[in-house]
Design a protein around this motif. Sequence first.
Motif, PDB file in Angstrom:
ATOM      1  N   GLU A 147      -2.381   7.150  -1.153  1.00 51.97           N
ATOM      2  CA  GLU A 147      -3.129   7.711  -2.279  1.00 51.97           C
ATOM      3  C   GLU A 147      -2.490   8.982  -2.842  1.00 51.97           C
ATOM      4  OE1 GLU A 147      -5.435   5.665  -3.304  1.00 51.97           O
ATOM      5  OE2 GLU A 147      -4.899   4.512  -1.517  1.00 51.97           O
ATOM      6  N   HIS A 188       0.828  -1.216   0.000  1.00 51.71           N
ATOM      7  CA  HIS A 188       0.000   0.000   0.000  1.00 51.71           C
ATOM      8  C   HIS A 188       0.860   1.263   0.000  1.00 51.71           C
ATOM      9  CE1 HIS A 188      -3.807  -2.023   0.397  1.00 51.71           C
ATOM     10  NE2 HIS A 188      -3.313  -2.781   1.357  1.00 51.71           N
ATOM     11  N   ARG A 247      -9.569   3.892  -3.822  1.00 58.49           N
ATOM     12  CA  ARG A 247      -8.760   4.668  -2.859  1.00 58.49           C
ATOM     13  C   ARG A 247      -8.160   3.771  -1.770  1.00 58.49           C
ATOM     14  NH1 ARG A 247      -8.017   9.533  -3.585  1.00 58.49           N
ATOM     15  NH2 ARG A 247      -7.451  10.029  -1.434  1.00 58.49           N
ATOM     16  N   ASN A 248      -7.711   2.614  -2.218  1.00 57.00           N
ATOM     17  CA  ASN A 248      -6.999   1.699  -1.310  1.00 57.00           C
ATOM     18  C   ASN A 248      -5.859   1.087  -2.118  1.00 57.00           C
ATOM     19  OD1 ASN A 248      -6.370   0.161   0.922  1.00 57.00           O
ATOM     20  ND2 ASN A 248      -7.799  -1.486   0.354  1.00 57.00           N
ATOM     21  N   THR A 249      -5.133   1.956  -2.814  1.00 56.40           N
ATOM     22  CA  THR A 249      -4.132   1.544  -3.805  1.00 56.40           C
ATOM     23  C   THR A 249      -3.150   0.501  -3.269  1.00 56.40           C
ATOM     24  OG1 THR A 249      -4.285   3.735  -4.761  1.00 56.40           O
ATOM     25  CG2 THR A 249      -2.334   2.455  -5.336  1.00 56.40           C
ATOM     26  N   ARG A 286      -6.840   1.460  -7.205  1.00 49.85           N
ATOM     27  CA  ARG A 286      -6.617   2.908  -7.276  1.00 49.85           C
ATOM     28  C   ARG A 286      -7.968   3.620  -7.228  1.00 49.85           C
ATOM     29  NH1 ARG A 286      -3.261   6.173  -5.941  1.00 49.85           N
ATOM     30  NH2 ARG A 286      -2.308   7.726  -7.281  1.00 49.85           N
TER      31      ARG A 286
END
Length: 323
Positions: free
Chosen positions: A152, A149, A233-235, A230
Amino acid sequence: MKTRVTELLGTKYPIIQGGMMWVGRAELASAVSNAGGFGVLTALTQPTPEALDIEIKRCRAMTDMPFGVNLTILPSISPPPYETYLDVVLDSGVKILETAGNSPKEFIAKAKSRGVKIVHKCTAVRHALSAERSGVDAISIDGFECAGHPGEDGIGGFILFGLAAKKLRIPVIASGGIGDGRTMAAAFALGAEGINLGTRFCAVKESPIHDNVKQALVKATERDTNLIFRTLRNTARVLKSKVSEEVVATELRPGGCEFKDVQHLVSGQKGRVALETGDVDAGLIWAGQVVGLIDDVPTCAELIERIVAECRERLAIASAFLG
Ligand SMILES: Cc1cc2nc3c(=O)[nH]c(=O)nc-3n(C[C@H](O)[C@H](O)[C@H](O)COP(=O)(O)O)c2cc1C
């Protein structure tokens, strides 16, 4: 090599093997520590706190050198018993806890009262400053190149490492995109006092994953990772594979996607199967852009000595430019 990080960890070199789900077991952590680096067990790789206790004892039987434990605190529908895992670490005599994910605020006082130091890993300078205010002892900061991770914000290590070193009073450990002496030297020049490696320590002899996966890392170039989640929003950065390509394609389809649309592809258990059976398309394999720098599978000792020698050489060459 002597920095505030070697002093904190009690190691010969300021080189850390970051927590890695399914990979951070006693075989790898002890080999890194025996080679002068700092090995880290990954708490949640163990199915229960009791199993972690056994794993810590197994690691201690394999090395007399210091090692740590990673506790990754992520939001979850059915969270693991984080506090019980923490208690096992505190009772075990391990002196360094690597935290990642959510802020470790509530764990800090408890860990400190037991004499355990915290290295907190995060991906943004503002989070690093907040963790410093909460009392952590060092920060590992992950640039956007990293496996797993990267956050973002999309900020690369070149910007993050220098900025963090300028703004923080506690030592900074550069993480993400580091896999050789050149990248280590660059991190030092930017003000880091240690380096944290994930992907590079997957492709070593002692790493407890299938050789096919190690060979896939050797073969991969710097262009062979995918960013998934992506749009959610938890890339996460993973190795390019049929599965990760499918996740990206699903995210990009008109109308977008929800987690449930990709859930069947991305479970941690499938990732474990990929790592353990060597079928790289069986699940997601976390890997960073540093795969472009990996072209062999050495032992931990060979790797660490090589990185240190090359780092010294690169810093000497760079210093000579100054005349
Ligand atoms: C296979 C794998 C699993 C990982 N699992 C975790 C984890 O469970 N918790 C965590 O904090 N970081 C995890 N990471 C991230 C690493 O600890 C480290 O921060 C990252 O790999 C650094 O970037 P690099 O791969 O470019 O060296 C993982 C990395 C890899 C390659």
